[in-house]
Design a protein around this motif. Structure first.
Motif, PDB file in Angstrom:
ATOM      1  N   GLY A 265       7.883  -8.727  -6.486  1.00 23.63           N
ATOM      2  CA  GLY A 265       7.446  -7.360  -6.291  1.00 23.63           C
ATOM      3  C   GLY A 265       7.587  -6.958  -4.838  1.00 23.63           C
ATOM      4  O   GLY A 265       8.298  -7.612  -4.061  1.00 23.63           O
ATOM      5  N   VAL A 266       6.894  -5.909  -4.476  1.00 20.13           N
ATOM      6  CA  VAL A 266       6.978  -5.370  -3.121  1.00 20.13           C
ATOM      7  C   VAL A 266       5.572  -5.055  -2.625  1.00 20.13           C
ATOM      8  O   VAL A 266       4.590  -5.159  -3.357  1.00 20.13           O
ATOM      9  N   SER A 267       5.498  -4.656  -1.370  1.00 24.16           N
ATOM     10  CA  SER A 267       4.219  -4.307  -0.760  1.00 24.16           C
ATOM     11  C   SER A 267       4.416  -3.127   0.172  1.00 24.16           C
ATOM     12  O   SER A 267       5.419  -3.060   0.897  1.00 24.16           O
ATOM     13  N   ASN A 268       3.481  -2.198   0.124  1.00 21.08           N
ATOM     14  CA  ASN A 268       3.508  -1.033   1.018  1.00 21.08           C
ATOM     15  C   ASN A 268       4.744  -0.156   0.815  1.00 21.08           C
ATOM     16  O   ASN A 268       5.221   0.472   1.765  1.00 21.08           O
ATOM     17  N   TYR A 269       5.241  -0.091  -0.404  1.00 20.81           N
ATOM     18  CA  TYR A 269       6.367   0.778  -0.732  1.00 20.81           C
ATOM     19  C   TYR A 269       5.848   2.133  -1.209  1.00 20.81           C
ATOM     20  O   TYR A 269       4.864   2.207  -1.956  1.00 20.81           O
TER      21      TYR A 269
END
Length: 313
Positions: A148-152
């Protein structure tokens, strides 16, 4: 403590995630051991860390503490793309750097895989396809089970999802800041996450301590807003519209016989799309307050009142 699927994936996470950003900084090995033990005894399974936390010391402490644990009982979340080894914040989401940092994380944690691996932040100077290729490779080589991602932002999340979708890889999560005093994600990030099936991990659900009410009579000398690496971030959440929100939380707490932290966490946990709250505590007392929020049920009219005052803010 309850658990739920992260977004539309099969990954189960506890509704509270133990954050380790302060480990190796304001939380030493002794306090970390106590906090982790209490968290797990309360039913917590999910632990969040990152390559750049305390220049790797946070991961080393966590690796020491979970060594010998039954790996299948833990959900380890790691992040890569931010480091401070030069003394200042460095963002690098290139394929090579991300995979190098992932390998370092696995060595420090003494495990052969993460349950969830995230790109720590967006970077415009690296092609998104290259960044996503690191996630694809990590999955293919067994270094992680989910990505996943973070702060997108909303459009960034959808763009990342579209690239991974071509490889038949689901984008499982976006870790974002979200609380009563920080609801910018409502406009685009939450709808985007729902659209792509990603779960949201909410960091700073207490607004850097603002929602505990400890700043109502000034800034304590030992608080995050007074000193430390993140003092500027915390201080920006003081004053202005935050004051009316904090007052409303305090009023609700008085009426329900709970702490302001319990009220704020209970509200955040109930928000649509939020799978887990990432909570960073410095001692067992703070953790007990956080854990008590699991037993706090907000009456619908109070939840709506908090929603209204925070939305206006």
């Amino acid at each position: 403590m309850q658990s739920a699927n992260l977004g539309s994936s099969g990954l189960r996470v506890s509704d509270l995630t133990l954050g380790t950003m302060n480990w190796g900084d304001t939380v030493d090995e002794i306090f970390a051991e106590e906090i982790l033990r209490d968290f797990r005894e309360a039913g917590g399974t999910t632990i969040d860390t990152a390559y750049g936390y305390a220049d790797g010391v946070a991961e080393e402490i966590l690796g020491e503490l979970v060594a010998g644990s039954r790996r299948e009982e833990l959900v380890l979340v790691g992040k890569a793309g931010i480091s401070r080894t030069t003394g200042s914040r460095v963002v690098d989401t290139s394929r090579g750097t991300l995979l190098d940092q992932l390998d370092a994380t696995l060595r420090r944690l003494r495990t052969d895989h993460l349950d969830l691996w995230l790109v720590h932040t967006w970077a415009a100077d690296v092609p998104l396809a290259e960044t996503m290729s690191a996630l694809e490779h990590a999955l293919a080589t067994g270094r992680t089970r989910y990505v996943g991602v973070s702060n997108y932002s909303g459009w960034q999340l959808v763009a990342a999802h579209s690239i991974l979708q071509q490889a038949r890889i689901p984008l499982t999560a976006n870790e974002i800041e979200y609380s009563l005093v920080e609801r910018s994600a409502d406009a685009e990030v939450l709808p985007a996450a729902q659209h792509v099936g990603a779960g949201l991990l909410a960091w700073a659900p207490l607004g850097g301590g603002v929602l505990t009410g400890k700043y109502r009579r000034g800034v304590p000398a030992d608080s995050r807003a007074a000193s430390g690496r993140h003092s500027g971030w915390a201080a920006r959440r003081l004053g202005g519209n935050s004051d009316s929100i904090v007052d409303a939380v305090a009023t609700a707490a008085d009426g329900l016989g709970a702490s302001p932290a319990q009220i704020a966490l209970s509200w955040a946990r109930s928000r649509p799309g939020i799978s887990s709250l990432v909570v960073g505590v410095r001692n067992r007392s703070q953790l007990r307050t956080v854990l008590a929020s699991a037993e706090t049920q907000l009456p619908p009219q109070i939840a709506q009142a908090l929603d209204d005052v925070s939305r206006a803010g």
